[in-house]
Scaffold this active site. Structure first.
Site, PDB file in Angstrom:
ATOM      1  N   ASP A   1      45.290 113.773 -32.637  1.00  0.00           N
ATOM      2  CA  ASP A   1      46.013 113.545 -31.390  1.00  0.00           C
ATOM      3  C   ASP A   1      45.100 112.729 -30.481  1.00  0.00           C
ATOM      4  O   ASP A   1      43.988 113.148 -30.153  1.00  0.00           O
ATOM      5  CB  ASP A   1      46.352 114.909 -30.748  1.00  0.00           C
ATOM      6  CG  ASP A   1      47.458 114.773 -29.710  1.00  0.00           C
ATOM      7  OD1 ASP A   1      47.915 113.635 -29.466  1.00  0.00           O
ATOM      8  OD2 ASP A   1      47.852 115.812 -29.140  1.00  0.00           O
TER       9      ASP A   1
ATOM     10  N   ASP B   1      50.907 108.327 -30.794  1.00  0.00           N
ATOM     11  CA  ASP B   1      49.502 108.699 -30.649  1.00  0.00           C
ATOM     12  C   ASP B   1      49.168 109.996 -31.379  1.00  0.00           C
ATOM     13  O   ASP B   1      48.221 110.686 -31.027  1.00  0.00           O
ATOM     14  CB  ASP B   1      49.139 108.822 -29.165  1.00  0.00           C
ATOM     15  CG  ASP B   1      49.951 109.896 -28.457  1.00  0.00           C
ATOM     16  OD1 ASP B   1      50.941 110.386 -29.053  1.00  0.00           O
ATOM     17  OD2 ASP B   1      49.604 110.251 -27.320  1.00  0.00           O
ATOM     18  N   GLU B   2      49.926 110.307 -32.400  1.00  0.00           N
ATOM     19  CA  GLU B   2      49.772 111.611 -33.035  1.00  0.00           C
ATOM     20  C   GLU B   2      50.138 111.503 -34.516  1.00  0.00           C
ATOM     21  O   GLU B   2      51.129 110.853 -34.852  1.00  0.00           O
ATOM     22  CB  GLU B   2      50.762 112.550 -32.350  1.00  0.00           C
ATOM     23  CG  GLU B   2      50.430 113.995 -32.353  1.00  0.00           C
ATOM     24  CD  GLU B   2      51.595 114.764 -31.733  1.00  0.00           C
ATOM     25  OE1 GLU B   2      51.963 115.775 -32.310  1.00  0.00           O
ATOM     26  OE2 GLU B   2      52.152 114.310 -30.696  1.00  0.00           O
TER      27      GLU B   2
END
Lengths: 395, 359
Positions: free
Chosen positions: A12, A106-107
């Protein structure tokens, strides 16, 4: 060699939008930054840790964020730039293994089981990924490691900011027990209210509840699913988009290639990159596929299955050259050239040994290490140099 | 051109020459076979320019001449006719095949377009017993590569061992060496295994004359000839791969071992190795496949050496044991990461070396 027990990593990115902004606007470093629109209804898309300590959080109206943290710099979001950086983040992660499942920009979840020959432990893999993201993009990330996706995702939250958190195999229940049920997947506001009615606040409470009662109240799918999660049962595996376990390298050229010698050199460079990505991902290739697009956009692919899986750029190159003979590439202008493999085999599987000493395997491994330490251009094939150095006495 | 012959004889000469014809030939004319009728014989030539097969048949000649006809179509047409006499003729650009009622017509290729192919060069040829040669080809071809990306390994290396003919193959995972002690020969060259397999299929029991020249290998028997362009490049130095001493030796019944490998292969498929634990009491053979299951068994054997577990690719092991022509097989091993060597007990003319699988 023992397999990795904590094989699921949840990556993350920390305050992703803020950190991307800071990359291009260094003056924002160390300051409270909020990414969000300027309109009256705008909300916070991302807040730096400096702002978060003042109570600012994602989804909060910008006006409220300004009141909580008056000195915060508010930056309008640039989603094109975030998308571009997100691609680069996935490129870096993809350089470790193709077993990557993107969750959002973003993960991502990563199955790191295939990396056990290259890294001593899951934590070493996580640190490797974090330092690669930091070195190549300047972006901080936090990583959670566990045996299941759920626990890995919760662990990455505990890792923040800029850290790694591992939940050792066997300790999942203990780890989950004190967590709020809200933290579980599938627990939205409505579900939360119904769980509260039952007196359930923590994951431990949920796990202690009889499964049958939960199913009776919430239905089989939701009730059963939540109970399974709360008791550490999460069988979901990391599924890369499309489930295509493949790695490929391709390039479209600004001007079409007509010189066979250039074609060969490009193929060699592609083969080297493919081999490097395979090695980092802990795979060997059972097949190789060549892709050629001509100047009129017609595209052909040719593939070859190896007798035994290979991992060196040299083997991939030789096979790709043979495939090139089965195309018209040497007689027609080539617009795009690519090679890839979809026959990925875990390098850690039993391996047929070769009669001849595999000196190329060893050599390429050393090259890879040098590149890790000194950068991609530190060492390479003489044939791929744009400007070959002159050797004394060399005419 | 016009001839009459028995259907089965025609099918034989056409199909053997036709097998040299490439499927993906860049030159359309090479999809055809050249038929020349002269005197009392019909000669058929098929080639892909690397391998050329010539066959010959005594026929009833009604008119001499030459033609090139589509290899596959013409062969299959003759095959599908009723048994008995078949008439084959070429006239005015058309091939006609008739027999027992049906009549096939095919467009003829232009015979002038057919490449000029020299006669087989049998200078210095040695004579070999056909069945022995075919068996030797079978024994070495199992270890040759079929991977076009590694052309050198798709050849059978002919050379001398103490003045006798030796044939060697390797695909880099195993190595097969066969000596023909009855054949005095001084010839060296790398012959495509594809050509030799073709030869072995059609060699029959007759004797074969064998000549390996500078650029080409030629084989001739009463049934015709086969020539093959040699593969260029140097064959790996295989002699250094053969261990000089063997500290651990198993002697085991060939058929018993083959049957055990066959049972294990049911579970193993190609990529799962067969494990062999070698001990005084014999071989404990086992295979385990994740998510599927496994098989284990005990194979009676004599073992002298240190107890160890070594694993082999099931197909490679099966190929080697199967190629041995003896009642008992000797397996020599050094350690689990070094090659194992298979031989027939009491026979020194064949050796099969295979690398293990690292577990």
């Amino acid at each position: 060699m023992e397999p990795f027990l904590e094989r699921i990593a949840h990556v993350d990115m920390d305050a992703f939008f803020v950190e991307v902004e800071r990359q291009r606007r260094p003056e924002l470093r160390g300051k409270a930054v909020v990414v969000g629109g300027a309109g009256p209804r705008s909300v916070v898309a991302s807040a730096s840790y400096e702002a978060r300590t003042r109570g600012v959080g994602s989804g909060m109206p910008i006006g409220q964020a300004r009141r909580l943290c008056p000195h915060a710099v508010v930056v309008p979001p640039d989603h094109r730039e975030y998308g571009r950086m997100s691609e680069r983040v996935f490129e870096v992660i993809g350089g470790f293994t193709p077993a990557v499942e993107a969750v959002s920009v973003d993960e991502a979840f990563i199955d790191i089981a295939g990396l056990r020959l290259l890294h001593p432990s899951p934590v070493a893999v996580a640190e490797g990924i974090r330092s690669a993201l930091r070195a190549e993009l300047g972006l901080p990330a936090s990583i959670g490691l566990a045996t299941t996706k759920l626990v890995a995702k919760m662990a990455s939250r505990d890792a923040k900011p800029d850290g790694v958190h591992i939940v050792p195999a066997g300790s999942e229940q203990e780890y989950l027990r004190p967590k709020k049920v809200r933290a579980l997947w599938g627990v939205g506001e409505a579900t939360y209210a119904r769980l509260e009615e039952l007196g359930i606040a923590t994951v431990g409470d949920l796990a202690g509840f009889p499964r049958t009662t939960l199913v009776a109240r919430l239905g089989e799918s939701l009730g059963g699913h939540l109970w399974d999660l709360a008791t550490g049962r999460d069988e979901r595996s990391v599924t890369p988009a499309g489930e295509a376990r493949s790695i490929s390298v391709e390039q479209t050229y600004d001007t079409d290639i007509t010189d066979p010698e250039v074609l060969h050199r490009e193929l060699l460079a592609h083969a080297d990159r493919l081999a490097s990505r395979l090695r980092r991902a802990g795979f060997v290739a059972a097949t190789v596929q060549l892709k050629v697009r001509y100047d009129d956009f017609t595209t052909v692919t040719r593939s070859h299955t190896f007798q035994q899986p290979v991992s060196t750029g040299r083997d991939l190159y030789h096979a790709a050259l043979t495939l090139l003979d089965r195309t018209a590439a040497r007689h027609r202008p080539v617009r795009l050239l690519g090679i890839g493999t979809d026959g990925l085999v875990t390098a850690a599987d039993p391996r047929q040994l070769d009669l001849a000493p595999r000196s190329w395997d060893d050599l390429e491994e050393v090259v890879e290490e040098l590149r890790d330490r000194f950068g991609r251009d530190a060492v390479g094939r003489a044939r791929l140099l744009d400007d070959p150095p002159e050797f004394p006495g060399d005419e | 051109m016009r001839i009459r012959a028995e259907r089965d004889d025609l099918v034989d000469v056409l199909s053997r020459a036709g097998r040299a014809v490439g499927v993906r030939s860049p030159m359309p004319i090479l999809q055809g076979v050249l038929v020349s009728v002269e005197g009392r014989s019909m000669k058929v030539t098929g080639t892909d320019l690397d391998v050329t097969v010539r066959t010959e048949l005594e026929v009833e000649v009604m008119e001499q001449g030459r033609t090139v006809m589509p290899a596959r179509l013409a062969t299959e047409a003759v095959r599908k006719l009723p048994a008995g006499a078949v008439v084959l003729q070429a006239e005015a650009g058309e091939i006609e095949i008739t027999g027992g009622g049906p009549r096939f017509r095919f467009r003829e290729f232009n015979v002038e377009d057919y490449p000029k192919i020299g006669e087989p060069d049998l200078t210095g040829a040695v004579t070999v017993e056909g069945s022995e040669f075919a068996a030797a080809i079978g024994q070495v071809s199992v270890a040759a590569s079929t991977d076009d990306a590694r052309p050198i390994l798709t050849g059978v290396y002919f050379e001398n061992e103490a003045g006798k003919l030796r044939m060697v193959t390797t695909d880099s995972y195993r190595l097969a060496v066969r000596d023909l002690p009855s054949v005095d020969a001084h010839m060296v060259g790398l012959v495509p295994v594809r050509a030799l397999k073709e030869l072995a299929r059609s060699i029959g029991a007759s004797t074969v004359r064998v000549a390996v020249g500078d650029r080409e290998a030629a084989f001739a028997s009463e049934r015709g000839s086969l020539t093959a362009r040699l593969i260029e490049g140097s064959f790996p130095n295989y002699r250094q791969l053969i261990p000089e001493s063997y500290p651990n030796r198993v002697v085991v019944g060939r058929d018993a071992l083959l049957e055990a490998i066959d049972r294990a292969s049911l579970v193993a498929e190609d990529h799962i190795p067969i494990r062999m634990t070698l001990q005084k009491s014999g071989i404990e053979l086992s295979v385990t496949r994740q998510d599927v299951g496994g098989e284990t068994e005990h194979v009676e054997a004599e073992y002298s050496g240190e107890e160890m577990t070594i694993a082999f690719n099931s197909r490679y092991l099966n190929d080697g044991v199967g190629a041995i022509d003896a009642e008992s097989v000797i397996l020599d091993v050094m350690d689990p990461l070094k090659p194992g060597v298979l031989r027939g007990e009491g026979s020194d003319d064949y050796l099969y070396l295979l690398m293990p699988v690292r577990l």
